[in-house]
Enzyme design. Sequence first.
Site, PDB file in Angstrom:
ATOM      1  N   ARG A 148       0.857  -1.185   0.000  1.00 19.92           N
ATOM      2  CA  ARG A 148       0.000   0.000   0.000  1.00 19.92           C
ATOM      3  C   ARG A 148       0.894   1.236   0.000  1.00 19.92           C
ATOM      4  NH1 ARG A 148      -2.482  -3.388   3.990  1.00 19.92           N
ATOM      5  NH2 ARG A 148      -4.579  -4.069   3.362  1.00 19.92           N
ATOM      6  N   LYS A 172      -2.823  -2.640   7.904  1.00 25.10           N
ATOM      7  CA  LYS A 172      -4.099  -2.166   8.428  1.00 25.10           C
ATOM      8  C   LYS A 172      -4.528  -2.995   9.632  1.00 25.10           C
ATOM      9  CE  LYS A 172      -6.518   0.035   4.558  1.00 25.10           C
ATOM     10  NZ  LYS A 172      -7.699  -0.052   3.682  1.00 25.10           N
ATOM     11  N   HIS A 237      -2.107   2.624  -6.051  1.00 24.75           N
ATOM     12  CA  HIS A 237      -3.038   1.516  -5.860  1.00 24.75           C
ATOM     13  C   HIS A 237      -3.238   0.731  -7.152  1.00 24.75           C
ATOM     14  CE1 HIS A 237      -6.118  -0.817  -3.885  1.00 24.75           C
ATOM     15  NE2 HIS A 237      -6.902  -0.634  -4.926  1.00 24.75           N
ATOM     16  N   ARG A 240      -0.486  -1.667  -7.263  1.00 20.90           N
ATOM     17  CA  ARG A 240      -0.780  -2.758  -6.315  1.00 20.90           C
ATOM     18  C   ARG A 240      -1.787  -3.714  -6.939  1.00 20.90           C
ATOM     19  NH1 ARG A 240      -1.599  -4.255  -0.711  1.00 20.90           N
ATOM     20  NH2 ARG A 240      -3.799  -4.468  -0.158  1.00 20.90           N
ATOM     21  N   HIS A 263      -5.223  -8.597   3.323  1.00 20.75           N
ATOM     22  CA  HIS A 263      -6.672  -8.447   3.402  1.00 20.75           C
ATOM     23  C   HIS A 263      -7.230  -9.311   4.524  1.00 20.75           C
ATOM     24  CE1 HIS A 263      -6.896  -7.259  -1.131  1.00 20.75           C
ATOM     25  NE2 HIS A 263      -6.600  -6.241  -0.352  1.00 20.75           N
ATOM     26  N   TYR A 272      -9.760  -8.648  -7.190  1.00 13.83           N
ATOM     27  CA  TYR A 272      -8.582  -8.630  -8.037  1.00 13.83           C
ATOM     28  C   TYR A 272      -8.593  -9.746  -9.079  1.00 13.83           C
ATOM     29  CZ  TYR A 272      -6.605  -5.194  -4.875  1.00 13.83           C
ATOM     30  OH  TYR A 272      -6.379  -4.052  -4.145  1.00 13.83           O
TER      31      TYR A 272
END
Length: 298
Positions: A148, A172, A237, A240, A263, A272
């Site tokens: 990220r 995250k 992004h 990514r 994730h 994706y």
Amino acid sequence: MNDMDLIDRFLEMMAAERGAVRNTLFAYRTDLVQASQQLEGRLEHAGQPELSGFGEQWMTLAASTAGRKASALRRFFAFLQEEGLRADDPSAALPRPTRKRPLPKLLSHDELERMFAVIAERTGRAIESPLDARLSALVELLYGSGLRASELVSLPRKSIVSDRPFLILRGKGGRERMVPISDRARAAVFLWSEYVPADSPWLFPSGKSHLSRIRLYQLVKELAAAAGIAPERVSPHVLRHAFATHLLEGGADLRALQTMLGHADIGTTEIYTHVDSRRLVELVNARHPLVDLKRREP
């Protein structure tokens, strides 16, 4: 006790027990007051018929807005029931708006090759520029590791070492994950690290802190323009996303990709998957266990 009093009590609970932040409390108050006004101050006594009517009223709203309103009302009625102020919870009648995840922008292999060709041309000059070395390291890490933007710019100076093909990253939600670092990315980082001050705590320092996300966005868009690609189509992004998409096209496992991207929910990773139907059919025909059984039939 009227609706306004109950709303105040509910928000006090949300702040004290659930740790709701100010913006959430403000949004919930607005949603609940509006619902109370629409029901002429009888929100506390509303039943399923009244609540089901909100679905039609929210049809013109964005799914995210309607979802927030529904969440506020569900929490409110659950609070009333928990406090013994209602014997039932009518919130099952509230609509459940589905939020469609927007598909990320795609970059082709050819477009990425053009971007890397620009970097190779710049870093191959007789007089090397530190800024070109930095750009090379940034883009190699974005596309080669799927970091990220916030994770990339804040990397510690010694987070990547030449003899270790991965780094342990806290992303995250404070979740740690192992991120693979390609040989190309490690080589680019090694060249860039020669220009990083020895006392810098950051791999990509800037002033008294590290490179900002805004500056990273600008650098990536400038590179896209130099490669003849519309800048609005490219961002950190998007790189990514290209990392994830191209790995899946190459046969990567979705669960492994979920881990690499950090994730929490595999549903996020599934966005994706842009593999065409023909490849999926070929995959089933080649890998399904029934294919082996058929081959063994006399």
